[in-house]
Motif scaffolding. Structure first.
Motif, PDB file in Angstrom:
ATOM      1  N   LYS A   1       0.837  -1.211   0.000  1.00 54.59           N
ATOM      2  CA  LYS A   1       0.000   0.000   0.000  1.00 54.59           C
ATOM      3  C   LYS A   1       0.867   1.254   0.000  1.00 54.59           C
ATOM      4  O   LYS A   1       0.581   2.221  -0.707  1.00 54.59           O
ATOM      5  CB  LYS A   1      -0.925   0.021   1.223  1.00 54.59           C
ATOM      6  N   ALA A   2       1.928   1.237   0.803  1.00 57.33           N
ATOM      7  CA  ALA A   2       2.808   2.404   0.910  1.00 57.33           C
ATOM      8  C   ALA A   2       3.508   2.679  -0.421  1.00 57.33           C
ATOM      9  O   ALA A   2       3.657   3.840  -0.820  1.00 57.33           O
ATOM     10  CB  ALA A   2       3.835   2.196   2.023  1.00 57.33           C
ATOM     11  N   ASN A   3       3.915   1.621  -1.120  1.00 51.09           N
ATOM     12  CA  ASN A   3       4.549   1.796  -2.435  1.00 51.09           C
ATOM     13  C   ASN A   3       3.580   2.408  -3.438  1.00 51.09           C
ATOM     14  O   ASN A   3       3.951   3.277  -4.220  1.00 51.09           O
ATOM     15  CB  ASN A   3       5.092   0.460  -2.962  1.00 51.09           C
ATOM     16  N   LYS A   4       2.321   1.958  -3.396  1.00 48.48           N
ATOM     17  CA  LYS A   4       1.309   2.513  -4.300  1.00 48.48           C
ATOM     18  C   LYS A   4       1.086   3.993  -3.989  1.00 48.48           C
ATOM     19  O   LYS A   4       0.972   4.819  -4.897  1.00 48.48           O
ATOM     20  CB  LYS A   4      -0.002   1.727  -4.187  1.00 48.48           C
ATOM     21  N   HIS A   5       1.023   4.321  -2.701  1.00 45.96           N
ATOM     22  CA  HIS A   5       0.833   5.711  -2.290  1.00 45.96           C
ATOM     23  C   HIS A   5       2.024   6.560  -2.742  1.00 45.96           C
ATOM     24  O   HIS A   5       1.855   7.679  -3.222  1.00 45.96           O
ATOM     25  CB  HIS A   5       0.645   5.772  -0.773  1.00 45.96           C
ATOM     26  N   LEU A   6       3.228   6.013  -2.585  1.00 44.74           N
ATOM     27  CA  LEU A   6       4.435   6.721  -2.997  1.00 44.74           C
ATOM     28  C   LEU A   6       4.411   6.992  -4.502  1.00 44.74           C
ATOM     29  O   LEU A   6       4.755   8.094  -4.940  1.00 44.74           O
ATOM     30  CB  LEU A   6       5.681   5.917  -2.617  1.00 44.74           C
ATOM     31  N   GLU A   7       3.996   6.020  -5.283  1.00 43.62           N
ATOM     32  CA  GLU A   7       3.912   6.213  -6.735  1.00 43.62           C
ATOM     33  C   GLU A   7       2.937   7.337  -7.080  1.00 43.62           C
ATOM     34  O   GLU A   7       3.205   8.142  -7.966  1.00 43.62           O
ATOM     35  CB  GLU A   7       3.500   4.911  -7.440  1.00 43.62           C
ATOM     36  N   LEU A   8       1.804   7.379  -6.377  1.00 46.99           N
ATOM     37  CA  LEU A   8       0.832   8.454  -6.604  1.00 46.99           C
ATOM     38  C   LEU A   8       1.451   9.809  -6.292  1.00 46.99           C
ATOM     39  O   LEU A   8       1.295  10.766  -7.048  1.00 46.99           O
ATOM     40  CB  LEU A   8      -0.413   8.255  -5.725  1.00 46.99           C
TER      41      LEU A   8
END
Length: 127
Positions: free
Chosen positions: A27-34
């Motif tokens: 989830k954190a990686n997805k948020h970082l990409e956003l």
């Protein structure tokens, strides 16, 4: 009495924590990409043909939000690093042991803050 003190969490517990942490990393990686994609955008919201005052306001706003997103991205990267370090502690079977008191960190605390390295007791000592 000494039997009450566990030296470490069981392999079963560690497996549960690993799953929780891996989900959080995902989830954190997805948020970082956003976050990264939002501050990599050029910030041009179609204001090229509008008044110069409005364009200046838009650019200032874009700069501020770019800076805010950069700060959020930095915090997110640190969070991911902390979570990955927690996975290493699981591998070493030292996960969930307070680095100050040597006691097990409360399970509920670890579920909320899976990268914690301090028990509440040790955290309160720091104040």
């Amino acid at each position: 009495m000494a039997q009450d003190l566990k030296v470490r969490y069981s392999d079963k517990d560690l497996k549960e924590f690993r799953t929780l942490i891996e989900e959080k990393i995902d989830k954190a990686n997805k948020h970082l990409e956003l976050l990264k994609s939002s501050y990599m955008n050029d910030g041009n919201n179609g204001t090229d043909d509008t008044s110069p005052t409005f364009k200046a306001f838009e650019e200032g706003s874009a700069t501020m939000s770019k800076e805010a997103n950069t700060q959020l991205a930095i915090r997110q990267e640190k969070f991911i690093r902390d979570l990955k370090n927690a996975l290493l502690r699981i591998e070493n079977k030292t996960y969930g042991i307070c680095r100050v008191t040597g006691k097990l960190i409360n399970k509920e605390r670890l579920k909320l803050v899976p990268h914690a390295t301090l028990s509440i007791e040790a955290k309160n000592m720091q104040k």
